[in-house]
Scaffold this motif. Structure first.
Motif, PDB file in Angstrom:
ATOM      1  N   VAL A 232      -2.614  13.836   9.219  1.00 35.00           N
ATOM      2  CA  VAL A 232      -3.309  13.282   8.906  1.00 35.00           C
ATOM      3  C   VAL A 232      -3.299  12.171   9.210  1.00 35.00           C
ATOM      4  CG1 VAL A 232      -4.514  12.356   7.266  1.00 35.00           C
ATOM      5  CG2 VAL A 232      -4.228  14.645   6.898  1.00 35.00           C
ATOM      6  N   PRO A 233      -2.861  11.255  10.414  1.00 39.08           N
ATOM      7  CA  PRO A 233      -2.267  10.296  10.879  1.00 39.08           C
ATOM      8  C   PRO A 233      -2.616   8.382   9.915  1.00 39.08           C
ATOM      9  CG  PRO A 233      -2.592  11.133  12.378  1.00 39.08           C
ATOM     10  CD  PRO A 233      -3.836  12.142  11.190  1.00 39.08           C
ATOM     11  N   THR A 234      -3.589   9.150  10.062  1.00 42.12           N
ATOM     12  CA  THR A 234      -4.635   7.840   9.186  1.00 42.12           C
ATOM     13  C   THR A 234      -3.954   7.633   7.982  1.00 42.12           C
ATOM     14  OG1 THR A 234      -6.046   8.321   8.799  1.00 42.12           O
ATOM     15  CG2 THR A 234      -5.943   7.539  11.436  1.00 42.12           C
ATOM     16  N   SER A 235      -3.853   8.943   6.581  1.00 40.03           N
ATOM     17  CA  SER A 235      -3.391   8.283   5.411  1.00 40.03           C
ATOM     18  C   SER A 235      -2.280   7.682   5.481  1.00 40.03           C
ATOM     19  CB  SER A 235      -3.096   9.788   4.898  1.00 40.03           C
ATOM     20  OG  SER A 235      -2.004  10.848   5.394  1.00 40.03           O
ATOM     21  N   SER A 236      -1.951   7.394   3.839  1.00 37.82           N
ATOM     22  CA  SER A 236      -0.965   6.812   2.994  1.00 37.82           C
ATOM     23  C   SER A 236      -0.134   7.754   3.088  1.00 37.82           C
ATOM     24  CB  SER A 236      -1.279   6.219   2.297  1.00 37.82           C
ATOM     25  OG  SER A 236      -1.453   6.528   1.047  1.00 37.82           O
TER      26      SER A 236
END
Length: 177
Positions: free
Chosen positions: A33-37
């Motif tokens: 999940v590259p967009t997650s924090s």
């Protein structure tokens, strides 16, 4: 010192294992999940802070020196905590025989304590030196030579590869004879 090494080694191993596990979790999370924090560690903030540093900056040099000092201390603890065995003569060239300094001290101590005029004795041994402290009710000068002869006899019977230096001190103890 060996106790310190036995305490520090597992703790250091657990710390390295924990850092590795957290790094693996963060990398897998960033891949999936590259967009997650970040999951556990705020690495984007750390990355931004480190990006502004140069190899020649004082902070980088200070951290490098600190890591080197900690590494040298761990190495020093490991070297000091090694086992200091006493080497005995080899029965055949293919066999190496060793014993502990405590065993040598025990053998010499039994011999010293078997003397009739010795009321107490303390023996500390290493590969290079044996220190004997004895207590007597008689004049110490007379007993010292007898104790020294007993220590020499005990060391002659032991198959030591190198004969250690011997220090014998005899002191008069208080008591009724």
């Amino acid at each position: 010192m060996r106790f310190l090494l036995r305490l520090v080694s597992p703790l250091l191993g657990l710390l390295i294992a924990a850092v590795g596990a957290v790094t693996a979790v963060e990398v897998v999370t960033a891949w999936l999940v590259p967009t997650s924090s970040p999951l556990l560690v705020p690495w984007p903030t750390w990355q931004a802070a480190v990006a502004g540093l140069a190899w020649s900056s004082g902070v980088t040099r200070g951290v490098a020196i600190g890591i080197a000092v900690v590494g040298l201390l761990v190495m020093l603890v490991g070297l000091v905590a090694r086992r200091h065995d006493v080497v005995l003569t080899e029965p055949v060239p293919e066999v190496t025989v060793t014993t502990s300094p405590r065993s040598v001290a025990r053998a010499v101590g039994h011999e010293v304590r078997s003397h009739a005029d010795v009321v107490s004795a303390s023996v500390v041994a290493s590969q290079k030196k044996i220190v004997v402290k004895a207590g007597t009710l008689d004049p110490p000068d007379e007993v010292r030579t007898a104790v020294r002869e007993r220590v020499d006899a005990a060391l002659t019977r032991l198959p030591l590869a190198r004969r250690p230096r011997v220090s014998v001190s005899v002191a008069a103890t208080k008591g009724v004879k």
